[in-house]
Design a protein around this motif. Structure first.
Motif, PDB file in Angstrom:
ATOM      1  N   PRO A   1       0.845  -1.219  -0.042  1.00  0.00           N
ATOM      2  CA  PRO A   1      -0.027  -0.093   0.287  1.00  0.00           C
ATOM      3  C   PRO A   1       0.691   1.530  -0.107  1.00  0.00           C
ATOM      4  O   PRO A   1       0.342   2.342  -0.482  1.00  0.00           O
ATOM      5  N   ALA A   2       2.189   1.396   0.602  1.00  0.00           N
ATOM      6  CA  ALA A   2       2.693   2.548   0.764  1.00  0.00           C
ATOM      7  C   ALA A   2       3.245   2.752  -0.857  1.00  0.00           C
ATOM      8  O   ALA A   2       3.397   4.004  -1.258  1.00  0.00           O
ATOM      9  N   LEU A   3       3.555   1.564  -1.398  1.00  0.00           N
ATOM     10  CA  LEU A   3       4.156   1.938  -2.961  1.00  0.00           C
ATOM     11  C   LEU A   3       2.955   2.461  -3.756  1.00  0.00           C
ATOM     12  O   LEU A   3       3.492   3.500  -4.585  1.00  0.00           O
ATOM     13  N   ALA A   4       1.753   2.086  -3.383  1.00  0.00           N
ATOM     14  CA  ALA A   4       0.727   2.942  -4.130  1.00  0.00           C
ATOM     15  C   ALA A   4       0.684   4.159  -3.925  1.00  0.00           C
ATOM     16  O   ALA A   4       0.499   5.049  -4.990  1.00  0.00           O
ATOM     17  N   ALA A   5       1.049   4.710  -2.635  1.00  0.00           N
ATOM     18  CA  ALA A   5       0.796   6.261  -2.496  1.00  0.00           C
ATOM     19  C   ALA A   5       2.067   6.755  -3.174  1.00  0.00           C
ATOM     20  O   ALA A   5       2.078   7.915  -3.650  1.00  0.00           O
ATOM     21  N   GLN A   6       3.268   6.030  -3.138  1.00  0.00           N
ATOM     22  CA  GLN A   6       4.283   6.652  -3.763  1.00  0.00           C
ATOM     23  C   GLN A   6       4.290   6.766  -5.402  1.00  0.00           C
ATOM     24  O   GLN A   6       4.791   7.804  -5.925  1.00  0.00           O
ATOM     25  N   ASN A   7       3.634   5.795  -5.906  1.00  0.00           N
ATOM     26  CA  ASN A   7       3.235   5.720  -7.392  1.00  0.00           C
ATOM     27  C   ASN A   7       2.326   7.281  -7.488  1.00  0.00           C
ATOM     28  O   ASN A   7       2.788   8.084  -8.510  1.00  0.00           O
ATOM     29  N   LEU A   8       1.370   7.173  -6.690  1.00  0.00           N
ATOM     30  CA  LEU A   8       0.495   8.682  -6.869  1.00  0.00           C
ATOM     31  C   LEU A   8       1.321   9.890  -6.850  1.00  0.00           C
ATOM     32  O   LEU A   8       1.073  10.733  -7.630  1.00  0.00           O
ATOM     33  N   ALA A   9       2.226   9.882  -5.812  1.00  0.00           N
ATOM     34  CA  ALA A   9       3.126  11.178  -5.593  1.00  0.00           C
ATOM     35  C   ALA A   9       4.019  11.340  -6.831  1.00  0.00           C
ATOM     36  O   ALA A   9       4.167  12.526  -7.075  1.00  0.00           O
ATOM     37  N   SER A  10       4.615  10.238  -7.314  1.00  0.00           N
ATOM     38  CA  SER A  10       5.431  10.310  -8.533  1.00  0.00           C
ATOM     39  C   SER A  10       4.768  10.910  -9.774  1.00  0.00           C
ATOM     40  O   SER A  10       5.312  11.641 -10.544  1.00  0.00           O
ATOM     41  N   ALA A  11       3.461  10.213  -9.838  1.00  0.00           N
ATOM     42  CA  ALA A  11       2.779  10.893 -11.049  1.00  0.00           C
ATOM     43  C   ALA A  11       2.507  12.281 -10.990  1.00  0.00           C
ATOM     44  O   ALA A  11       2.295  13.084 -11.680  1.00  0.00           O
TER      45      ALA A  11
END
Length: 435
Positions: free
Chosen positions: A173-183
């Motif tokens: 789940p943390a990686l999902a938030a990091q993906n969103l932040a990167s986008a």
């Protein structure tokens, strides 16, 4: 130091980063703040990250079914480079046991039917075929371990369940938030980590930004509170609680990880199971483990937390209670001597339905009370909040004429007023993590 932005988003969890992404896509200058060291390292990191569609309310079902379509096509939604590591959604399906507590899922099935969300009714035989480690004796109502009737069947059997095949979970789940932040970053959004807000700034009875504990001021005409377990404190800072009929509080939750019974690989053969008869849910976990969470039965004491920073992060008897409840269903489960899993805080609202709303302070918005059952909705909530900001900033009164939001994938409209801070307590809610 003084910084400026069009929008300040407080909180870089999965919902805060989603809102930041969607506002950035609208061309707004966004600064997302979080007191942790990386996006997704607050309560998002402790999420069970279950993507499911079954809800007792129509609006809850619609939002979750819409959300599924983002997770099942995650990379395309984010528009991230092919070489970027992205969160994985494993579509393993979710079985929900039919019980008195959930009305034998009649409303859930009705809601799914109304919007074309697939489901199957499973007999006891079908459940045992898929989960031969299960015992379908009924133990309701849920009890504490010191109750003399704990672990003793009430003499009845479960009467089947309902299976939603599109359900699953996100492995990181943390990686999902990091993906969103990167986008969001690729569209100009800025992120400031280890940043704690200690004051909401106002000017002429409108929000004008925030001040951080290091003295930095961020001036912005729009501030969105997505602070998770800290959201109630942020709302108090903003002075917006007086007209709120729904409030939020930080709630300590414990999630257990235990080894699968010998001879059955739950990681590869298991699925998500929601079982209100034993008051626990489970899903596969890496390493041939089973993740076990509580469905918050009435007999359990809620551990409400006033200080969302300095709280006891140790496991308690709650861990043993929910593992032992699960062992009623899976008699061959080995109960380890030492506890492992996750201790984290939920941001829970009065009726466990979130607040997606403006506030009494112009320019100050809220996406609060989301923990426990809103991870799945993060991508669509980002779009809702972005549209809500536009709607209100263009002079519309969301309190009297609520925003009507189009769920593009499932071709349904929802009334965003359903998530109002001023709504009466929703009696259709489960008043638990089930939403």
């Amino acid at each position: 130091m003084k910084l400026t932005a069009d929008v300040v988003v407080i909180g870089a969890g999965v919902i805060g980063t989603s809102i930041t992404l969607e506002l950035s896509r609208l061309g707004m200058s966004c600064l997302c703040l979080d007191r942790n060291s990386q996006p997704g390292h607050g309560s998002t990191a402790g999420s069970c990250a279950i993507i499911r569609m079954h809800y007792s309310t129509y609006d809850g079902t619609a939002l979750a079914w819409e959300g599924y379509h983002y997770w099942s096509n995650w990379a395309n939604y984010l528009e991230i480079p092919e070489n970027e590591t992205s969160a994985k959604f494993l579509q393993v399906g979710c079985l929900v046991m039919k019980t008195h507590a959930n009305g034998f899922l009649n409303s859930h099935m009705s809601n799914s039917t109304a919007m074309g969300c697939p489901f199957e009714e499973w007999s006891d035989e079908k459940i045992m075929e898929r989960l031969p480690i299960y015992d379908l004796s009924s133990y309701a109502p849920a009890r504490l371990m010191d109750d003399p009737n704990f672990g003793i069947s009430n003499g009845e059997k479960l009467t089947g369940g309902v299976y939603w095949p599109n359900s699953g979970y996100v492995t990181d789940p943390a990686l999902a938030a990091q993906n969103l932040a990167s986008a969001a970053s690729t569209r100009g959004a800025r992120f400031r980590m280890r940043a704690t807000v200690d004051k909401i700034l106002t000017d002429n009875q409108r929000v004008s930004g925030v001040r951080l504990t290091d003295g930095t001021e961020v001036h912005a005409p729009i501030v969105i509170n997505v602070a998770g377990p800290a959201s109630s404190n942020i709302n108090k800072m903003a002075g917006v609680t007086d007209d709120m009929l729904i409030s939020t509080r930080a709630l300590k939750q414990e999630v257990a990880h235990v080894a699968s019974p010998e001879g059955f690989n739950f990681e590869t053969r298991g699925l998500i199971v929601s079982d209100s008869d034993t008051a626990v849910y489970c899903r596969p976990e890496m390493g041939n483990h089973i993740l076990i969470g509580s469905e918050d039965p009435a007999c359990d004491t809620h551990q409400w937390i006033d200080d969302d920073v300095s709280y006891n992060r140790e496991f308690t008897d709650q861990w043993t209670t929910q593992v032992t409840r699960f062992a009623q269903r899976v008699p061959d489960l080995g109960i380890p001597q030492s506890a492992s899993g996750v201790v984290e805080l939920y941001d829970a609202s009065t009726d466990w339905i979130p607040i997606y709303d403006k506030s009494s302070l112009p320019g100050f918005y809220m996406a609060c009370g989301t923990s426990g059952n809103q991870f799945k909705n993060a991508p669509v909530v980002g779009k809702i909040m972005a549209e809500l900001v536009q709607y209100c900033e263009n002079g519309n009164d969301h309190d009297t004429q609520p925003l009507q939001f189009r769920l593009a994938h499932i071709q349904q409209n929802i009334n965003v007023g359903f998530y109002s801070r001023k709504r009466p307590v929703n009696k259709e809610s489960s008043f638990s993590v089930l939403g």
